[in-house]
Scaffold this active site. Structure first.
Site, PDB file in Angstrom:
ATOM      1  CE  LYS A  62      46.496  78.758  24.951  1.00 15.21           C
ATOM      2  NZ  LYS A  62      47.310  79.876  25.211  1.00 15.21           N
ATOM      3  CB  CYS A  83      45.825  79.914  30.391  1.00 13.44           C
ATOM      4  SG  CYS A  83      46.995  81.280  30.400  1.00 13.44           S
TER       5      CYS A  83
END
Ligand code: SAJ
Length: 409
Positions: free
Chosen positions: A205, A259
């Site tokens: 991720k 993010c």
């Protein structure tokens, strides 16, 4: 394993859509959030933020009774933890929300539960969560719980679609945990399931978002170089991207959101000596708002007394209301401080009131687009919202235009 109820811990941008979709697929779902206001909203089928398509699914899930929300960690067969992982001042991950979720879960489990961490996390965080749960429950052993990491990878603005269609990486602390998590996600996810260990899933991720960050940094650096050399960077990128193996991303006012502007730091923190390119990319993107501010200040030098500046967009990217880590908001805040004589007209069609960080400045107000364009001496395009893209260039009049997204070339 047989899962008849799921507790989703954290009803934010990821937890709420996950809970709504699970419940909409017939799984009894109990959402938990520390905010009583959010919980009350969800129980009424109301969405506390803008995400296309979420309201319909949430309303359906709440009215059919498969989704309820509470401020207490519920008892459930499986848990999905979707809480924030912000970074600290020293750019390391703050795991306190994960720890609080773990403490709540530890108090409710009886053994045999599946516990999935979805929050973007530094390598080792899933093990840390499991250890925290087991430390609080000496009556249970590692073999009594199934723990996995399944990072969310949905794009804000397209969450409802991507949550169903994206492939999912599932990293188990044991292969059995990964398989149990896969079975749960297969109740709604149509993508491919890629099973691995928890640490690799955590790193995957972070790697995806760092890949974007490094590539956006390249585009941002090109834009600064091109400006200096009198070259239109958007034309330059368009031309270079005709090469079959070149695909440069788009420059902008900086990188925002919770993010891409955060996750690469977790890699830097985990391997500070080695992560040089990743760190430099972060710094390049973080420096871009200051460069834009410099250009605005330069334009103000020739704009006369008490100039009006239209700031088009405050969100961190197009067509959403999310102001988290937004470079546009940062630029507006700094400009309000540094240009007290200028009247700043912030146009953000997705919000009803300015955030406190801006509202506290008397030289800033939220304006509608027409008024801002009519009054502006300087127009700064910060976010490529659709409504701005549809503006004919003639509407910009004689104002000095600083277009950070290249929509009016
Ligand atoms: N941006 C640019 N130029 C570009 C693309 C983006 O300046 O060419 C900027 C945007 O304006 C924004 C920031 O980057 O400020 C991030 O926007 P984004 O749309 O690229 O990504 P996010 O942060 O909304 O979502 C990302 C996605 N990750 C990847 O595409 C690898 C999403 O799939 C993740 O689920 C999400 O991060 C997350 O939660 O981690």
């Amino acid at each position: 394993m047989n899962i008849s109820s799921v507790g989703v811990i954290g009803l934010g941008y990821i937890g709420l859509p996950t809970a709504a979709i699970l419940a909409d697929h017939g799984v009894t779902t109990i959402g938990m959030d520390v905010s009583a206001r959010n919980v009350a909203a969800v129980n009424k089928g109301e969405v506390p933020f803008v995400e296309p398509g979420l309201r319909e699914v949430l309303e359906r899930a709440v009215s059919s009774g498969t989704l309820t929300a509470t401020t207490q960690t519920p008892k459930a067969d499986a848990y999905i933890v979707a809480v924030p992982t912000p970074f600290t001042d020293t750019h390391s991950a703050d795991l306190s929300y994960i720890e609080a979720a773990a403490d709540g879960i530890a108090a409710e489990i009886t053994g045999g539960e599946l516990i999935i961490l979805e929050s973007t996390s530094p390598p080792g965080a899933t093990e840390h969560m499991a250890q925290r749960i087991l430390a609080a429950r000496p009556d249970l052993s590692a073999a009594d719980i199934l723990v996995a990491h399944c990072p969310e990878r949905v794009l804000p603005g397209k969450i409802m679609e991507e949550m169903i269609t994206n492939d999912r990486i599932i990293g188990g602390l044991t292969p059995e945990a990964a398989e149990a998590a896969r079975d749960l996600y297969s109740s709604f996810c149509e993508g491919e399931f890629l099973l691995t260990d928890a640490r690799t899933a955590e790193m995957a991720k972070l790697t995806e978002n760092s890949f974007r960050d490094v590539n956006i940094a390249f585009a941002n650096e090109l834009s600064v170089i091109s400006h200096k050399l009198g070259i239109d960077v958007w034309e330059l990128i368009e031309l270079a991207n005709h090469h079959p193996r070149v695909n440069i991303l788009q420059p902008g006012p900086g990188v925002g959101g919770h993010c891409i502007a955060v996750d690469p730091w977790f890699i830097v923190d985990a391997a500070p000596e080695e992560a040089n390119l990743i760190r430099t990319a972060r710094q390049t993107n973080d420096a871009k708002p200051e460069w834009v501010l410099g250009r605005i200040e330069q334009a103000l030098e020739t704009a006369g007394d008490s100039p009006a500046v239209a700031l088009l967009g405050l969100a961190f990217k197009a067509n959403i209301d999310d102001l988290r880590e937004s470079p546009s908001l940062h630029i507006a805040e700094k400009l309000a401080e540094r240009a007290p004589g200028a009247q700043l007209l912030a146009v953000e069609p997705h919000i009803q009131e300015l955030p406190e960080s801006l509202a506290q400045h008397s030289n800033v107000r939220l304006s509608d687009l027409d008024e801002a364009l009519e009054r502006a001496d300087v127009v700064v395009l910060l976010v490529d919202h659709q409504v701005f893209k549809e503006l004919p260039a003639s509407r910009l009049g004689d104002a000095t235009v600083i277009d950070t997204r290249g929509i009016w070339r």
